[in-house]
Design an enzyme around this catalytic site. Sequence first.
Site, PDB file in Angstrom:
ATOM      1  N   ASP A 161     -19.088  12.088 -18.601  1.00 17.01           N
ATOM      2  CA  ASP A 161     -20.031  13.498 -18.190  1.00 17.01           C
ATOM      3  C   ASP A 161     -20.825  13.394 -19.417  1.00 17.01           C
ATOM      4  OD1 ASP A 161     -20.891  15.887 -17.408  1.00 17.01           O
ATOM      5  OD2 ASP A 161     -19.142  16.870 -18.304  1.00 17.01           O
ATOM      6  N   HIS A 193      -7.874   8.547 -16.283  1.00 11.45           N
ATOM      7  CA  HIS A 193      -6.956   8.466 -14.963  1.00 11.45           C
ATOM      8  C   HIS A 193      -6.448   9.885 -14.543  1.00 11.45           C
ATOM      9  CE1 HIS A 193      -6.731   3.856 -15.456  1.00 11.45           C
ATOM     10  NE2 HIS A 193      -6.574   4.368 -16.795  1.00 11.45           N
ATOM     11  N   THR A 215      -8.166  17.705 -29.939  1.00 10.67           N
ATOM     12  CA  THR A 215      -7.712  18.246 -28.591  1.00 10.67           C
ATOM     13  C   THR A 215      -8.440  19.743 -28.379  1.00 10.67           C
ATOM     14  OG1 THR A 215      -5.519  19.449 -29.173  1.00 10.67           O
ATOM     15  CG2 THR A 215      -5.743  17.134 -28.493  1.00 10.67           C
ATOM     16  N   LYS A 216      -8.903  20.352 -29.489  1.00 11.25           N
ATOM     17  CA  LYS A 216      -9.243  21.507 -29.192  1.00 11.25           C
ATOM     18  C   LYS A 216     -10.893  21.702 -30.124  1.00 11.25           C
ATOM     19  CE  LYS A 216      -5.261  24.261 -27.916  1.00 11.25           C
ATOM     20  NZ  LYS A 216      -5.140  23.663 -26.741  1.00 11.25           N
TER      21      LYS A 216
END
Length: 146
Positions: free
Chosen positions: A51, A73, A125-126
């Site tokens: 993206d 995936h 992850t954040k």
Amino acid sequence: MKIGDNFYFSSGDAVNPMTSNLQGAVYVEPGAELTIGNNVGMSSTRIWVHDSVAVGDDVKIGACVLITDTDTHPMDYMARRTSNEGTKSAPIVIEDDVWVGAHSIILKGVTIGARSIIGAGSVVTKSIPADCVAAGNPCRVIKNLK
């Protein structure tokens, strides 16, 4: 793909003892956008853009960091059997003057605020705010720099 001035990307044999001679790679899918600012340095970095990934100015990305804005995936095992349809992605933004430590992983949907430092081996992850040191798996703020 847009790359600013003074971009440095090392990859391969004996370029940096921390890379274990691993090669870097950049993969930008059709229709995706990778933007790298001025005075950015990377050593054997791997980037997969489904993206959007935007890297600001004066960013240092340590040895063997993985940056991916996609799960690569789908979560549904039946979809994984036949295609990658349904794969989730979200933009990544690394703001100005960030330093990402070696062997870290930056995952989809993350913004790392300006002037922050990500400790080596972290899994981000954040989103991480500006002006802090963050580290760990999962990565969390451990110190404010202001």
